[in-house]
Design a protein around this motif. Structure first.
Motif, PDB file in Angstrom:
ATOM      1  N   TYR A   3     -14.775   0.777 -12.608  1.00  0.00           N
ATOM      2  CA  TYR A   3     -15.648   1.923 -12.335  1.00  0.00           C
ATOM      3  C   TYR A   3     -15.082   3.156 -13.036  1.00  0.00           C
ATOM      4  O   TYR A   3     -13.865   3.384 -13.019  1.00  0.00           O
ATOM      5  N   ILE A   4     -15.973   3.933 -13.647  1.00  0.00           N
ATOM      6  CA  ILE A   4     -15.534   5.117 -14.388  1.00  0.00           C
ATOM      7  C   ILE A   4     -16.190   6.372 -13.812  1.00  0.00           C
ATOM      8  O   ILE A   4     -17.245   6.300 -13.174  1.00  0.00           O
ATOM      9  N   SER A   5     -15.554   7.509 -14.041  1.00  0.00           N
ATOM     10  CA  SER A   5     -16.071   8.770 -13.506  1.00  0.00           C
ATOM     11  C   SER A   5     -17.105   9.384 -14.445  1.00  0.00           C
ATOM     12  O   SER A   5     -16.977   9.322 -15.670  1.00  0.00           O
ATOM     13  N   THR A   6     -18.114  10.027 -13.836  1.00  0.00           N
ATOM     14  CA  THR A   6     -19.152  10.695 -14.626  1.00  0.00           C
ATOM     15  C   THR A   6     -18.616  11.897 -15.403  1.00  0.00           C
ATOM     16  O   THR A   6     -19.329  12.459 -16.214  1.00  0.00           O
ATOM     17  N   ARG A   7     -17.380  12.312 -15.103  1.00  0.00           N
ATOM     18  CA  ARG A   7     -16.868  13.470 -15.851  1.00  0.00           C
ATOM     19  C   ARG A   7     -15.771  13.087 -16.843  1.00  0.00           C
ATOM     20  O   ARG A   7     -15.154  13.946 -17.469  1.00  0.00           O
ATOM     21  N   GLY A   8     -15.543  11.781 -16.949  1.00  0.00           N
ATOM     22  CA  GLY A   8     -14.765  11.281 -18.083  1.00  0.00           C
ATOM     23  C   GLY A   8     -13.257  11.437 -18.039  1.00  0.00           C
ATOM     24  O   GLY A   8     -12.567  10.921 -18.909  1.00  0.00           O
ATOM     25  N   LEU A  19     -14.004   2.036  -3.241  1.00  0.00           N
ATOM     26  CA  LEU A  19     -14.440   2.018  -1.845  1.00  0.00           C
ATOM     27  C   LEU A  19     -13.653   3.041  -1.023  1.00  0.00           C
ATOM     28  O   LEU A  19     -14.190   3.693  -0.128  1.00  0.00           O
ATOM     29  N   LEU A  20     -12.373   3.186  -1.335  1.00  0.00           N
ATOM     30  CA  LEU A  20     -11.496   4.064  -0.557  1.00  0.00           C
ATOM     31  C   LEU A  20     -11.439   5.489  -1.110  1.00  0.00           C
ATOM     32  O   LEU A  20     -10.754   6.341  -0.558  1.00  0.00           O
ATOM     33  N   ALA A  21     -12.152   5.734  -2.195  1.00  0.00           N
ATOM     34  CA  ALA A  21     -12.079   7.061  -2.820  1.00  0.00           C
ATOM     35  C   ALA A  21     -13.210   7.953  -2.337  1.00  0.00           C
ATOM     36  O   ALA A  21     -14.191   7.499  -1.767  1.00  0.00           O
ATOM     37  N   GLY A  22     -13.071   9.223  -2.547  1.00  0.00           N
ATOM     38  CA  GLY A  22     -14.187  10.156  -2.381  1.00  0.00           C
ATOM     39  C   GLY A  22     -14.692  10.461  -3.771  1.00  0.00           C
ATOM     40  O   GLY A  22     -15.022   9.551  -4.531  1.00  0.00           O
ATOM     41  N   LEU A  23     -14.734  11.720  -4.112  1.00  0.00           N
ATOM     42  CA  LEU A  23     -15.035  12.095  -5.487  1.00  0.00           C
ATOM     43  C   LEU A  23     -13.892  11.623  -6.382  1.00  0.00           C
ATOM     44  O   LEU A  23     -12.758  11.462  -5.929  1.00  0.00           O
ATOM     45  N   ALA A  24     -14.178  11.411  -7.648  1.00  0.00           N
ATOM     46  CA  ALA A  24     -13.113  11.130  -8.613  1.00  0.00           C
ATOM     47  C   ALA A  24     -12.238  12.375  -8.748  1.00  0.00           C
ATOM     48  O   ALA A  24     -12.671  13.487  -8.430  1.00  0.00           O
ATOM     49  N   SER A  25     -11.022  12.198  -9.238  1.00  0.00           N
ATOM     50  CA  SER A  25     -10.085  13.325  -9.297  1.00  0.00           C
ATOM     51  C   SER A  25     -10.553  14.425 -10.251  1.00  0.00           C
ATOM     52  O   SER A  25     -10.103  15.560 -10.160  1.00  0.00           O
ATOM     53  N   ASP A  26     -11.481  14.112 -11.157  1.00  0.00           N
ATOM     54  CA  ASP A  26     -12.008  15.150 -12.054  1.00  0.00           C
ATOM     55  C   ASP A  26     -13.277  15.795 -11.492  1.00  0.00           C
ATOM     56  O   ASP A  26     -13.963  16.547 -12.169  1.00  0.00           O
ATOM     57  N   GLY A  27     -13.602  15.468 -10.245  1.00  0.00           N
ATOM     58  CA  GLY A  27     -14.795  16.052  -9.608  1.00  0.00           C
ATOM     59  C   GLY A  27     -16.049  15.230  -9.832  1.00  0.00           C
ATOM     60  O   GLY A  27     -17.115  15.549  -9.306  1.00  0.00           O
ATOM     61  N   GLY A  28     -15.954  14.159 -10.608  1.00  0.00           N
ATOM     62  CA  GLY A  28     -17.130  13.335 -10.906  1.00  0.00           C
ATOM     63  C   GLY A  28     -17.393  12.276  -9.847  1.00  0.00           C
ATOM     64  O   GLY A  28     -16.706  12.202  -8.822  1.00  0.00           O
TER      65      GLY A  28
END
Ligand SMILES: *Cc1c(COP(=O)(O)O)cnc(C)c1O
Length: 468
Positions: A3-8, A19-28
């Motif tokens: 899985y990849i973040s929408t903000r790259g 499953l255990l995450a909220g937003l990605a660390s870059d806010g995506g």
């Protein structure tokens, strides 16, 4: 599956980590690196499968490298199987279709324990969390804000997870009685309802800030239960396939109209289409909080003041999952999404011509005000004796207004049972329905919740004091 973040910028994760995450660390937000694709022949071979068996086919490719197939199947059976006494969904079809008109159907997604479609995702999410945390020997904290439906569905989904402490914030005196009771009458040492003296945005803001700085948790991690959590979207893909197969798919197209708030539910429909399901139209149905309708119809993607409507579960200013679509529309260029989301905070944003054309190929849209919503409830009841909840009524109206042709079966998603929202039903001149069997005594059950001021420190102190 990665899985990849929408903000790259954030690292790629596997299913368990997402499953255990909220937003990605870059806010995506996380999305699958690549969508699984099914051929028509393969989809056709699933005709007649039970809901649970169909769910196994669709969910496996998203999860299989982190949870062994056999264990995953057991989790899915436990969630969606209707055999046996402990069943979660009250209707044998799990997600039955009901015909309202010539080639117009509603997909009833309200036969779960809290009478809204959110049970489909949160019942599975709770079981997946339980499994993964048990295996890792970890405990987590869930903190979520709700305007009504998410809170009860999350509590019902996670109530039996010993490794989860769950804290749900709702705006004090601003959710319906049924909605509040559905949250506050569930007793458990790990369940905590907090009524905030403020509105839904205040609740949401405090949850957001808690995710940003989790030091008050003494080492525990926060898990998100709103639809930024990928597992919720994933679970919802299944019922689009189920509806299609029931109506002659994949050899025949269907269209879907979806009452939309955070864009999670309809995004699952978009993914189903991307995975090979023949869906002709996807109609975004909104209430007066119509940023998505304005964007698709008028290329106006600007924030406007929140309006309180008779369909409160769709009262939002910005739809967080729209970012997942924008990512695809921008050829998955995270830098562009970062820039776009940044600008949205300060100015009206529009899409360039190429993206707008693409968005309009994918989606139609329609906005329905409170008056029209009540009118639809009254009309439908008179013609069919079906009582629609206000969210569903908006989907039905949008379906009627936006369908391109009469030949393609149009499926309007019925996202909640009308008993949850009696006010608009009564306004429409209909009698408020009775509570279903398993909730008959809801108003006699004792409640437990804490009223707290709109103060982050007070809320965080309460949470840290009550972690098990
Ligand atoms: C949450 C909810 C919606 C909106 O769904 P999204 O996935 O946020 O677009 C619509 N209707 C009801 C009853 C809901 O609870």
């Amino acid at each position: 599956m990665k899985y990849i973040s929408t903000r790259g910028q954030a690292p790629a994760l596997n299913f368990e980590e997402v499953l255990l995450a909220g937003l990605a660390s870059d806010g995506g937000l996380y999305v699958p690196e690549e969508l699984p694709k099914f051929s028509k022949e393969e989809i056709a071979s699933w005709a007649g499968l039970s809901y649970a068996d169909l769910a196994k086919k669709i969910i496996a490719p998203f999860v299989a490298d982190t949870i062994p197939q056999q264990d995953l199947n057991a989790i899915i059976d436990d969630t969606y199987s209707t055999a046996g006494g402990d069943r979660v969904f009250a209707h044998d079809a799990v997600a039955p279709l009901k015909q309202l008109d010539a080639n117009l159907w509603v997909l009833e997604l309200f036969h779960g324990p809290t009478l809204a479609f959110k049970d489909f995702a949160l019942q599975l999410l709770g079981r997946l969390l339980d499994y993964v945390l048990e295996k890792r020997g970890e405990k987590v904290v869930i903190m979520g804000a709700t305007s009504g439906d998410t809170g009860s569905a999350a509590i019902e989904g996670c109530r039996r997870c010993d490794n989860v402490d769950i804290f749900i914030l709702h705006p004090h005196n601003r959710v319906s009685d049924v909605q509040r009771k559905q949250m506050t009458t569930i007793m458990g040492d790990n369940i905590h309802n907090i009524a905030i003296e403020g509105n839904f945005d205040d609740c949401q803001q405090m949850v957001k800030e808690s995710f940003a700085d989790q030091s008050f948790l003494g080492g525990r991690k926060l898990v998100a239960v709103n639809s930024i959590n990928w597992a919720r979207i994933m679970a919802q893909i299944v019922y689009y396939f189920h509806a299609s197969l029931s109506l002659g798919g994949p050899h025949r197209e269907i269209s879907c109209s979806v009452p939309t708030g955070n864009f999670g539910d309809i995004f699952a429909g978009y993914l189903a289409k991307g995975m090979g399901l023949p869906i002709k139209q996807l109609v975004v149905a909104t209430n007066c909080n119509d940023i998505l309708h304005r964007c698709i119809s008028n290329n106006d993607y600007s924030k406007q003041e929140l309006v309180h409507t008779l369909s409160p579960s769709m009262d939002i200013m910005v739809s967080s999952n729209f970012e997942r679509l924008l990512f695809d529309l921008h050829d998955r260029d995270g830098a562009q999404i970062s820039d776009l989301m940044e600008r949205l905070n300060n100015e009206a944003v529009s899409l360039d011509e190429k993206r707008l054309v693409k968005a309009r190929e994918l989606f139609d849209s329609y906005a329905v005000d409170d008056e029209a919503c009540c009118q639809v409830i009254a009309d439908m009841f008179e013609r069919t004796e079906e009582l629609l909840d206000p969210h569903t009524a908006i989907g039905v109206k949008a379906a009627q207004e936006q369908r391109w042709d009469a030949e393609t079966p149009m499926v309007a998603l019925a996202t909640a049972h009308p008993v949850k929202f009696p006010d608009p039903v009564v306004k429409a001149g209909c009698k408020a329905p009775d509570l279903p069997h398993h909730l008959e005594d809801l108003f006699d059950r004792p409640e437990r919740y804490e009223v707290l001021p709109k103060d982050l420190a007070a809320v965080q102190a309460f949470v840290s004091k009550h972690i098990s």
